[in-house]
Design a protein around this motif. Structure first.
Motif, PDB file in Angstrom:
ATOM      1  N   VAL A   1      -9.117   5.015   4.920  1.00 22.29           N
ATOM      2  CA  VAL A   1      -8.142   4.291   4.094  1.00 22.29           C
ATOM      3  C   VAL A   1      -8.110   2.816   4.492  1.00 22.29           C
TER       4      VAL A   1
ATOM      5  N   ASP B   1       6.869   3.802   2.389  1.00 21.24           N
ATOM      6  CA  ASP B   1       6.182   2.883   1.476  1.00 21.24           C
ATOM      7  C   ASP B   1       7.173   2.371   0.439  1.00 21.24           C
TER       8      ASP B   1
ATOM      9  N   GLY C   1       0.046   9.343  10.471  1.00 20.33           N
ATOM     10  CA  GLY C   1      -0.828   8.659  11.416  1.00 20.33           C
ATOM     11  C   GLY C   1      -0.158   7.479  12.097  1.00 20.33           C
ATOM     12  N   GLY C   2       0.550   6.671  11.315  1.00 23.17           N
ATOM     13  CA  GLY C   2       1.125   5.431  11.851  1.00 23.17           C
ATOM     14  C   GLY C   2       0.045   4.457  12.272  1.00 23.17           C
ATOM     15  N   MET C   3      -1.098   4.503  11.628  1.00 21.99           N
ATOM     16  CA  MET C   3      -2.272   3.797  12.118  1.00 21.99           C
ATOM     17  C   MET C   3      -2.904   2.833  11.110  1.00 21.99           C
ATOM     18  N   VAL C   4      -2.746   3.100   9.817  1.00 25.60           N
ATOM     19  CA  VAL C   4      -3.500   2.330   8.825  1.00 25.60           C
ATOM     20  C   VAL C   4      -3.195   0.832   8.923  1.00 25.60           C
TER      21      VAL C   4
ATOM     22  N   CYS D   1       0.861  -1.194   0.000  1.00 20.72           N
ATOM     23  CA  CYS D   1       0.000   0.000   0.000  1.00 20.72           C
ATOM     24  C   CYS D   1       0.889   1.233   0.000  1.00 20.72           C
ATOM     25  N   ILE D   2       0.701   2.072  -1.003  1.00 14.97           N
ATOM     26  CA  ILE D   2       1.582   3.239  -1.113  1.00 14.97           C
ATOM     27  C   ILE D   2       0.800   4.551  -1.051  1.00 14.97           C
ATOM     28  N   THR D   3       1.471   5.545  -0.510  1.00 15.72           N
ATOM     29  CA  THR D   3       0.889   6.886  -0.491  1.00 15.72           C
ATOM     30  C   THR D   3       1.525   7.701  -1.612  1.00 15.72           C
TER      31      THR D   3
ATOM     32  N   MET E   1       3.181  -2.073   4.223  1.00 20.05           N
ATOM     33  CA  MET E   1       2.905  -0.632   4.184  1.00 20.05           C
ATOM     34  C   MET E   1       4.147   0.075   4.714  1.00 20.05           C
ATOM     35  N   GLY E   2       4.100   1.401   4.721  1.00 20.16           N
ATOM     36  CA  GLY E   2       5.140   2.159   5.389  1.00 20.16           C
ATOM     37  C   GLY E   2       4.788   2.288   6.861  1.00 20.16           C
TER      38      GLY E   2
ATOM     39  N   GLU F   1       4.655   4.974   8.467  1.00 19.44           N
ATOM     40  CA  GLU F   1       3.693   6.083   8.489  1.00 19.44           C
ATOM     41  C   GLU F   1       3.723   6.827   7.166  1.00 19.44           C
ATOM     42  N   SER F   2       2.647   7.509   6.878  1.00 16.54           N
ATOM     43  CA  SER F   2       2.602   8.394   5.726  1.00 16.54           C
ATOM     44  C   SER F   2       3.301   9.680   6.145  1.00 16.54           C
TER      45      SER F   2
ATOM     46  N   VAL G   1      -5.178   4.552  -2.203  1.00 17.96           N
ATOM     47  CA  VAL G   1      -6.507   5.136  -2.086  1.00 17.96           C
ATOM     48  C   VAL G   1      -6.338   6.609  -2.429  1.00 17.96           C
TER      49      VAL G   1
HETATM   50  N1  AMP Z   1      -4.221   6.761   0.781  1.00 16.82           N
HETATM   51  C1  AMP Z   1      -3.500   5.649   0.972  1.00 16.82           C
HETATM   52  N2  AMP Z   1      -3.442   4.695   0.013  1.00 16.82           N
HETATM   53  C2  AMP Z   1      -2.721   3.564   0.183  1.00 16.82           C
HETATM   54  N3  AMP Z   1      -2.030   3.299   1.294  1.00 16.82           N
HETATM   55  C3  AMP Z   1      -2.051   4.200   2.282  1.00 16.82           C
HETATM   56  C4  AMP Z   1      -2.794   5.416   2.189  1.00 16.82           C
HETATM   57  N4  AMP Z   1      -2.627   6.101   3.342  1.00 16.82           N
HETATM   58  C5  AMP Z   1      -1.812   5.355   4.118  1.00 16.82           C
HETATM   59  N5  AMP Z   1      -1.469   4.206   3.494  1.00 16.82           N
HETATM   60  C6  AMP Z   1      -0.556   3.151   3.982  1.00 16.82           C
HETATM   61  O1  AMP Z   1      -0.567   3.121   5.383  1.00 16.82           O
HETATM   62  C7  AMP Z   1       0.721   3.445   5.912  1.00 16.82           C
HETATM   63  C8  AMP Z   1       0.555   4.209   7.209  1.00 16.82           C
HETATM   64  O2  AMP Z   1      -0.132   5.409   6.945  1.00 16.82           O
HETATM   65  P1  AMP Z   1      -0.614   6.392   8.130  1.00 16.82           P
HETATM   66  O3  AMP Z   1      -1.384   5.578   9.093  1.00 16.82           O
HETATM   67  O4  AMP Z   1      -1.386   7.449   7.417  1.00 16.82           O
HETATM   68  O5  AMP Z   1       0.666   6.939   8.725  1.00 16.82           O
HETATM   69  C9  AMP Z   1       1.397   4.201   4.793  1.00 16.82           C
HETATM   70  O6  AMP Z   1       2.800   4.161   4.899  1.00 16.82           O
HETATM   71  C10 AMP Z   1       0.879   3.466   3.571  1.00 16.82           C
HETATM   72  O7  AMP Z   1       1.581   2.259   3.370  1.00 16.82           O
END
Ligand code: AMP
Ligand code: FAD
Lengths: 245, 319
Positions: free
Chosen positions: A95, A39, A122-125, A6-8, A113-114, A116-117, A62
């Motif tokens: 997401v 990511d 968030g570090g949550m997805v 999953c990439i941002t 995934m990464g 965090e984005s 997404v």
């Molecule tokens: N819009 C998005 N589409 C696809 N993957 C996402 C998206 N937002 C976040 N992710 C994945 O979730 C990880 C953590 O994101 P976050 O929780 O926003 O820090 C990111 O590093 C991505 O791998």
């Protein structure tokens, strides 16, 4: 092995951040977009794992149509096909529930995934996707190796790391030094043009938050310069002015 | 006011400072604060001491299966505790364990979840919080729309205050299913006795300008005199001059100390992303044009190999 990455699609790390529409929208004017650096690590490790033991890599984002060049870049780096869930993401739950819905019966062994984005931080997805799918979620992951049906990982903890093992399938939020970022080569770029990029409509429409407005931090005051021959003055400032030592 | 549960973490038997900030944050919201702590390595008296920071009750999952931070198991127990205690808000510190745990709890209890929270909520109309985004380059004010709320707070979101008092400690049964323990933590490697970088109040950080790992003695010496943690730039950890967990920046540790001293670091925007919530920044660089000076509060243009030993001596003298 079937891997989903999953990439941002995020502003280049050197971008100046600004907002428009009464501070309700990110100002993308003149901004270069990249695959989120974390990511990118996840993708690089996926490519290495595929080289070692075969399988397939699907990349997913997404986002709106403007993220497609970023997905194409991931295809050029080594993913086999791409999915774009056609929606403007509102928060991590939005997401995560869309990703989980697409991944649900698709039989991925690994969802990378990464950690965090770099726009939302968030570090949550990953944790949410793991919970919705009822599989383990590990983050932040520094190394990842596959041994049969087991993933062996190092997870960063404050001041060190822990080694862990868990059976696949699982979700991992990756960070360095899991792999080196990969730069697409000419052949990759050519082949990426014809690899499938499927657009699917969102179906969950979940969210837990709404944006009120964005805000920039207050401007930094001027730096006080101290002469290199007068370090005592710096100590004095830190002690009596800043009061930090 | 709502009933608030705080997830507190401990290391080597001591409650982490970041968790005390989470307790202070919850106390700042008003209402009753219950905390939940895990494992057998933290003593009853340490837990009772949470009362001094505003907690009235501690739920203690005194079970050695929880001595290691197994993400799914922690999430199940915390969700269970929120339900049993009727807590509608969960507060915790952003951390390598707290974040992945809270993401799962949010799904389990159907809560709105916000991480990187920098200030107390505004509840005058709805429930709004401010969070750091774009790696410290901006903030977002967001409203949490679900009945239950989870806030993972960033360092310095609340000031730890001693209020006096002791908390009552109650045993809380760890109800996680065996399947929640499917992740097997085989080994933990951790620097002990050191000041941990993510939690440090003072940080001395070195960059490529220091030329090689053999020159880190003076950085460690300065850090020791100050009682500071040591950090570094990304190329320094990439070249293995320093361990990875010291790498500060966009792709490394984000620090929020009272004082960050950067030595021989140019101040690339990706490095600044990890330090931009520091209260005070001192930059020591031989190049007056180094971009880091623009982000600094205090600066010295000079050769680190001359300035650092002198600075260390001057601090010793001033103490
Ligand atoms: N819009 C998005 N589409 C696809 N993957 C996402 C998206 N937002 C976040 N992710 C994945 O979730 C990880 C953590 O994101 P976050 O929780 O926003 O820090 C990111 O590093 C991505 O791998
Ligand atoms: C996507 C991405 C993510 C990144 N993430 C990070 C990150 O998380 N953290 C990070 O740090 N970097 C990160 N980088 C790398 C970043 O762009 C810089 O390359 C890096 O920060 C430079 O490290 P440095 O300042 O130590 O080295 P340099 O840029 O080489 O600077 C060395 C400095 O030392 C000074 N100097 C030399 N000799 C002396 C002396 N004797 N005394 C005093 N000063 C001296 C020089 O004037 C110079 O300013 C990232 C890059 C990218 C593209």
């Amino acid at each position: 092995m079937k891997i989903l990455v999953c990439i941002t699609h995020v502003p280049d790390t050197t971008s100046r951040i600004a907002f428009t529409d009464g501070d309700k929208k990110f100002d993308a004017n003149g901004v270069q977009f990249i695959i989120g650096p974390y990511d990118d690590y996840a993708l690089a490790r996926a490519v290495e794992l595929k080289e070692q033991s075969g399988g397939s890599i699907t990349v997913l984002n997404v986002g709106g149509a403007e993220t497609e060049p970023t997905l194409r870049k991931a295809l050029a780096i080594g993913a086999d096909d791409a999915i774009r869930i056609n929606a403007e993401p509102t928060d991590s739950l939005f997401v995560a529930s869309e990703i989980a819905h697409v991944a649900k019966d698709a039989g991925y062994d690994l969802i990378l995934m990464g950690r965090e984005s770099i726009d939302f931080n968030g570090g949550m997805v990953h944790g949410m996707v793991g919970e919705i799918l009822g599989i383990p979620s590990i983050s932040p992951v520094m190394t990842l190796d596959i041994d049969g049906d087991t993933a062996k990982m190092a997870r960063e903890i404050e001041g060190g790391k822990e080694m862990l093992e868990v059976k696949m399938p699982l979700v991992a939020g990756c960070q360095e030094p899991i792999a080196e970022w990969k730069i697409p080569n000419m052949r990759g770029i050519m082949s990426a043009r014809t690899k499938p990029l499927n657009v699917v409509e969102p179906s969950q429409n979940q969210s837990g938050t709404t944006l009120d407005k964005f805000e920039l931090p207050p401007a930094k005051g001027a730096v006080k310069m101290v002469d290199a021959d007068n370090v005592a003055e710096l100590v004095n400032l830190l002690k009596n002015d800043a009061k930090v030592i | 006011m709502s009933s608030i549960l705080v997830f507190v973490e401990s290391a080597e038997g001591q409650i982490k400072k970041t968790s005390l900030e989470a307790v202070a944050y919850a106390k700042g919201m008003g209402g009753d604060v219950t905390t939940i702590a895990f494992g057998t390595e933290v003593s009853d008296s340490e837990l009772q001491g949470l009362g001094n920071y505003g907690a009235s009750k501690v739920l203690h999952v005194k079970d050695d299966r929880y001595n290691k931070g197994v993400i799914q198991a922690y999430a199940s127990v915390i969700a269970d505790a929120m339900n049993k205690e009727g807590a509608d808000v969960l507060v915790l510190a952003n951390s390598s364990l707290g974040n992945p745990v809270s993401a799962r709890v949010a799904v389990k209890v159907d809560a709105s979840l916000v991480s990187n929270v920098t200030e107390l909520p505004d509840t005058s109309a709805g429930f709004k919080v401010k969070r750091s985004i774009y790696t410290g380059k901006a903030f977002a004010n967001v409203e949490l729309t679900k009945d239950k709320k989870i806030l993972a707070i960033k360092k310095n979101a609340a000031e730890v205050k001693e209020v006096g008092g002791t908390a009552t400690v109650e045993a809380f049964a760890g109800s996680a299913a065996d399947s929640d323990f499917s992740t097997n933590i085989t080994k933990t490697e951790k620097a002990t006795g050191e000041i941990l970088l993510p939690e440090a109040e003072l940080v001395v950080s070195g960059g490529r300008g220091l030329k090689g790992p053999e020159n880190w003695g003076m950085i460690e010496e300065l850090a020791k005199v100050l009682g500071a943690a040591t950090g570094c730039s990304k190329p320094v950890s990439d070249m293995d001059w320093r361990p990875h967990h010291e790498h500060v920046g966009q792709t490394g540790v984000k620090v929020s100390p009272q004082l960050y001293i950067a030595v021989g670091i140019s101040g690339a925007i990706q490095h600044l992303a990890g330090v931009n919530s520091s209260k005070n920044i001192v930059v020591i660089n031989k190049d007056p044009e180094a971009p880091f000076f623009k982000a600094a509060d205090y600066g010295i243009v000079g050769d680190a190999f001359e300035v650092i030993p002198k600075l260390t001596e001057a601090i010793k003298a001033a103490k």
